[in-house]
Design an enzyme around this catalytic site. Structure first.
Site, PDB file in Angstrom:
ATOM      1  N   LYS A  42       0.753  -1.123  -0.077  1.00  0.00           N
ATOM      2  CA  LYS A  42       0.141   0.167  -0.078  1.00  0.00           C
ATOM      3  C   LYS A  42       1.098   1.304   0.101  1.00  0.00           C
ATOM      4  CE  LYS A  42      -1.973   2.498   3.241  1.00  0.00           C
ATOM      5  NZ  LYS A  42      -1.921   3.844   2.655  1.00  0.00           N
ATOM      6  N   GLY A  66       7.100   4.434   8.594  1.00  0.00           N
ATOM      7  CA  GLY A  66       6.553   5.595   8.557  1.00  0.00           C
ATOM      8  C   GLY A  66       6.424   5.983  10.233  1.00  0.00           C
ATOM      9  N   SER A  67       5.390   6.552  10.795  1.00  0.00           N
ATOM     10  CA  SER A  67       5.520   7.110  12.077  1.00  0.00           C
ATOM     11  C   SER A  67       5.343   6.369  13.176  1.00  0.00           C
ATOM     12  CB  SER A  67       4.505   8.159  12.437  1.00  0.00           C
ATOM     13  OG  SER A  67       3.161   7.507  12.047  1.00  0.00           O
ATOM     14  N   GLY A  97       3.242   2.900  13.664  1.00  0.00           N
ATOM     15  CA  GLY A  97       4.007   1.751  13.576  1.00  0.00           C
ATOM     16  C   GLY A  97       3.410   0.933  15.162  1.00  0.00           C
ATOM     17  N   GLU A 148      10.350   0.734  10.161  1.00  0.00           N
ATOM     18  CA  GLU A 148      11.057   1.775  10.010  1.00  0.00           C
ATOM     19  C   GLU A 148      10.583   2.722  10.355  1.00  0.00           C
ATOM     20  OE1 GLU A 148      14.338   1.684   9.087  1.00  0.00           O
ATOM     21  OE2 GLU A 148      14.463  -0.554   8.785  1.00  0.00           O
ATOM     22  N   CYS A 193      13.326  10.982   7.871  1.00  0.00           N
ATOM     23  CA  CYS A 193      13.478  10.571   9.387  1.00  0.00           C
ATOM     24  C   CYS A 193      14.793  10.532  10.023  1.00  0.00           C
ATOM     25  CB  CYS A 193      13.074   8.806   8.975  1.00  0.00           C
ATOM     26  SG  CYS A 193      13.851   8.016   7.657  1.00  0.00           S
ATOM     27  N   GLU A 213       9.672  14.811  16.792  1.00  0.00           N
ATOM     28  CA  GLU A 213       9.875  15.013  15.328  1.00  0.00           C
ATOM     29  C   GLU A 213       9.222  16.016  14.775  1.00  0.00           C
ATOM     30  OE1 GLU A 213       8.730  11.665  12.759  1.00  0.00           O
ATOM     31  OE2 GLU A 213      10.564  11.489  11.858  1.00  0.00           O
TER      32      GLU A 213
HETATM   33  P1  NAD Z   1       2.469   7.644   8.591  1.00  0.00           P
HETATM   34  O1  NAD Z   1       2.771   6.668   9.717  1.00  0.00           O
HETATM   35  O2  NAD Z   1       1.447   8.614   8.865  1.00  0.00           O
HETATM   36  O3  NAD Z   1       1.712   6.899   7.458  1.00  0.00           O
HETATM   37  C1  NAD Z   1       2.842   5.807   6.600  1.00  0.00           C
HETATM   38  C2  NAD Z   1       1.790   4.758   6.116  1.00  0.00           C
HETATM   39  O4  NAD Z   1       0.831   4.278   7.037  1.00  0.00           O
HETATM   40  C3  NAD Z   1       0.871   5.347   4.982  1.00  0.00           C
HETATM   41  O5  NAD Z   1       0.762   4.640   4.121  1.00  0.00           O
HETATM   42  C4  NAD Z   1      -0.432   5.345   5.790  1.00  0.00           C
HETATM   43  O6  NAD Z   1      -1.601   5.333   5.033  1.00  0.00           O
HETATM   44  C5  NAD Z   1      -0.367   4.198   6.494  1.00  0.00           C
HETATM   45  N1  NAD Z   1      -1.201   4.071   7.898  1.00  0.00           N
HETATM   46  C6  NAD Z   1      -1.603   5.163   8.532  1.00  0.00           C
HETATM   47  N2  NAD Z   1      -2.470   4.475   9.523  1.00  0.00           N
HETATM   48  C7  NAD Z   1      -2.479   3.343   9.479  1.00  0.00           C
HETATM   49  C8  NAD Z   1      -2.984   2.001  10.135  1.00  0.00           C
HETATM   50  N3  NAD Z   1      -3.852   2.264  11.341  1.00  0.00           N
HETATM   51  N4  NAD Z   1      -2.759   0.756   9.662  1.00  0.00           N
HETATM   52  C9  NAD Z   1      -1.946   0.654   8.490  1.00  0.00           C
HETATM   53  N5  NAD Z   1      -1.435   1.615   8.096  1.00  0.00           N
HETATM   54  C10 NAD Z   1      -1.773   2.803   8.235  1.00  0.00           C
HETATM   55  O7  NAD Z   1       3.838   8.325   8.374  1.00  0.00           O
HETATM   56  P2  NAD Z   1       4.053   9.341   7.130  1.00  0.00           P
HETATM   57  O8  NAD Z   1       3.547  10.985   7.469  1.00  0.00           O
HETATM   58  O9  NAD Z   1       3.500   8.947   5.902  1.00  0.00           O
HETATM   59  O10 NAD Z   1       5.476   9.515   6.796  1.00  0.00           O
HETATM   60  C11 NAD Z   1       6.291  10.220   7.784  1.00  0.00           C
HETATM   61  C12 NAD Z   1       6.694   9.314   9.085  1.00  0.00           C
HETATM   62  O11 NAD Z   1       7.644   8.247   8.460  1.00  0.00           O
HETATM   63  C13 NAD Z   1       7.829  10.214   9.681  1.00  0.00           C
HETATM   64  O12 NAD Z   1       7.600   9.745  11.211  1.00  0.00           O
HETATM   65  C14 NAD Z   1       9.159   9.532   9.398  1.00  0.00           C
HETATM   66  O13 NAD Z   1      10.356   9.745  10.242  1.00  0.00           O
HETATM   67  C15 NAD Z   1       8.966   8.098   9.047  1.00  0.00           C
HETATM   68  N6  NAD Z   1       9.542   7.442   7.869  1.00  0.00           N
HETATM   69  C16 NAD Z   1      10.810   6.606   8.501  1.00  0.00           C
HETATM   70  C17 NAD Z   1      11.446   6.162   7.645  1.00  0.00           C
HETATM   71  C18 NAD Z   1      12.723   5.126   8.059  1.00  0.00           C
HETATM   72  O14 NAD Z   1      13.101   4.460   7.129  1.00  0.00           O
HETATM   73  N7  NAD Z   1      12.872   4.834   9.337  1.00  0.00           N
HETATM   74  C19 NAD Z   1      11.558   6.537   6.307  1.00  0.00           C
HETATM   75  C20 NAD Z   1      10.798   7.460   5.760  1.00  0.00           C
HETATM   76  C21 NAD Z   1       9.823   7.955   6.682  1.00  0.00           C
END
Ligand code: NAD
Length: 480
Positions: free
Chosen positions: A186, A239-240, A244, A262, A296, A383
């Protein structure tokens, strides 16, 4: 960051932007028929509309991945690797379109060539690693030959963020498919378009149907449905921290699928008084301005030795102002512009550079420095995900190490010093999955593991180690 008029290259706009989901090798509308819009953060105007994957679409995609699994996992590893190389070729050929589509979704400048090059190299790396997925043998038990097998999990899920859409995608697709899994991925609802091009390329190269299924959709219900699915045996998430945590809960409440995470960061960068400032200043500025700080691994907490603090701050102000010029590749949209700096203002903190939104259209913020913030303030702890750096001073090695490690995050940390012993002491003691010595993020290497300590995640991407994350290990005991 500053607004720019040159951010998007209209000449690269494709005649047709695909809107559909990619399931079982075909483009299909969502079962509900629902769509959602993508708004360009650079202009705040409509960029595109795509179908929204729902729970039923996830079910169909998982079924397709299940059907594709036996043939795909039985294929020779070199053949699976060859498919990844073909996909890499396709990405390279379509770099302009991919770069354009990510630019209009993310509001950033066109950087297609760079990104596609990096994405293709990820896929080629994992193509070459497919043959390295194997077990080991032991003759240590009398009368036995014992061996281990490394085998794919089966149907896997991947959920990716918006800030590095293409690289996040290939970092999961590459090792997942090389190891013999099939995948339901996704994309982020904020930047789904480049993933749809990758889907088209899978179709064009004739990747076996169902091996890679790509859905656009929201976290709920689409992402959640993948995380809860009883037939998905492994889920890789970027993601966040908040999401996570939700994903781990969903995994625990369903089939206890294996989860790798991640997550975010609040990365410390320590600059000693013997550091080469000609190197440290541009590195620190680039780290927080690259991708407009929406990274990130951005070095968002700088600790500078008090003896050189004034000189460093002045040099950072100059460099960040210069680097943040309109049209520069670090210029991009920031959605929740006023949030971080309003915290700083509310808390009465020093803001020696920037702190304001630019213009009234587009999500742009000035390159910003907040200085001497208390260690327990929100801008030090949370963050920010924008071009906002906190610069604090220190006088003592033990004290700065403690402050650097006083975070629930642990993704990246760096130190600038000419003292090799001190550099090694810090490399050892910093609580982070990656440590830069006389360099900082985004310095990474494809053959080095990447991931977080503490709440920055679990498991590793990149390098040979990440293939272990995409395989089960089985012990086989053979009696002689
Ligand atoms: P986010 O957590 O809001 O969303 C990430 C993904 O998760 C999206 O596809 C979203 O639709 C999905 N999602 C949201 N709620 C969900 C749920 N309940 N169940 C399953 N999936 C769900 O993050 P974002 O705003 O897209 O990205 C930014 C964040 O990602 C920042 O915290 C950044 O530090 C982190 N990030 C980490 C890395 C790494 O490699 N460590 C890399 C890039 C971004």
């Amino acid at each position: 960051m500053a607004s720019s008029t040159t951010v998007n290259s209209e000449e690269y706009r494709p005649k047709h932007i695909e809107e559909r989901l990619f399931i079982n090798g075909e483009f299909v509308p969502s079962i509900s028929g629902k769509k959602f819009d993508i708004i360009n953060p650079n202009t705040e105007k409509f960029a595109a509309s795509v179908y929204e994957g729902g729970v039923e679409d996830v079910d169909v995609a998982v079924e397709a991945a299940k059907e594709a699994l036996p043939a795909w996992s039985a294929l020779g590893a070199a053949e699976r690797g060859a498919w990844l190389n073909k996909l890499a070729d396709g990405i390279e050929k379509n770099i302009k379109e991919i770069g354009y589509l990510d630019a209009i979704s993310m509001g950033r400048p066109y950087i297609g060539d760079y990104l596609a090059g990096a994405a293709a190299s990820f896929l080629r790396y994992f193509s070459s690693k497919a043959l390295d997925v194997h077990g080991e043998s032991s003759l240590n038990t009398t009368g036995m030959v014992n061996v281990t097998f490394r085998q794919p999990y089966g149907v896997c899920g991947a959920i990716i963020p918006w800030n590095v859409p293409l690289l996040s995608l290939v970092a999961k697709v590459g090792p997942a498919l090389a190891a013999g899994n099939t995948l339901v991925l996704k994309s982020s609802e904020r930047a789904p378009l480049s993933a749809i091009v990758v889907a088209r390329l899978c179709k064009e190269i004739g990747l076996p149907k169902g091996v890679l299924n790509i859905l656009s959709g929201f976290g709920r219900p689409c992402g959640e449905a993948i995380a809860k699915h009883m037939d998905v045996r492994k889920l890789s998430f970027t993601g966040s921290v908040v999401t996570g945590r939700a994903i781990k809960k969903a995994a625990a409440d369903s089939n206890l699928k294996n989860v790798t995470l991640e997550l975010g960061g609040k990365s410390p960068l320590i600059i000693f008084d013997d550091a080469d400032l000609a190197k440290a200043v541009p590195s620190a500025a680039y780290s927080i301005l690259s991708n407009s700080g929406q990274a990130c691994i951005a070095s968002s907490r700088v600790y500078v030795h008090s003896k050189i603090a004034d000189a460093f701050l002045e040099a950072m102000k100059t460099t960040m102002t210069k680097t943040g010029q309109p049209g520069d590749a670090t210029v991009a949209g920031l959605r929740e512009v006023p949030r971080p700096t309003s915290h700083a203002k509310e808390e009465g903190l020093d803001i020696p550079l920037g702190g304001n939104r630019i213009g009234s259209a587009g999500y742009f913020i000035e390159p910003t420095i907040i200085s001497n913030a208390p260690e327990d303030s929100k801008v030090v702890k949370e963050e920010i995900f924008g071009p906002v750096v906190v610069i604090n001073t220190f006088a003592d090695e033990a004290e700065v190490l403690k402050r650097a490690n006083d975070s629930e995050y642990g993704l990246y940390a760096s130190v600038f010093t000419k003292d090799i012993s001190r550099a090694m002491r810090f490399a050892k003691a910093l609580e982070a999955g990656s440590v830069g010595v006389n360099c900082t993020s985004p310095t990474l290497a494809i053959d080095m593991p990447f991931g977080g300590y503490k709440q920055s995640g679990e498991g590793r991407e990149l390098s040979k180690h990440c293939l272990d994350e995409w395989t089960e290990i089985k012990s086989v005991f053979i009696s002689l």
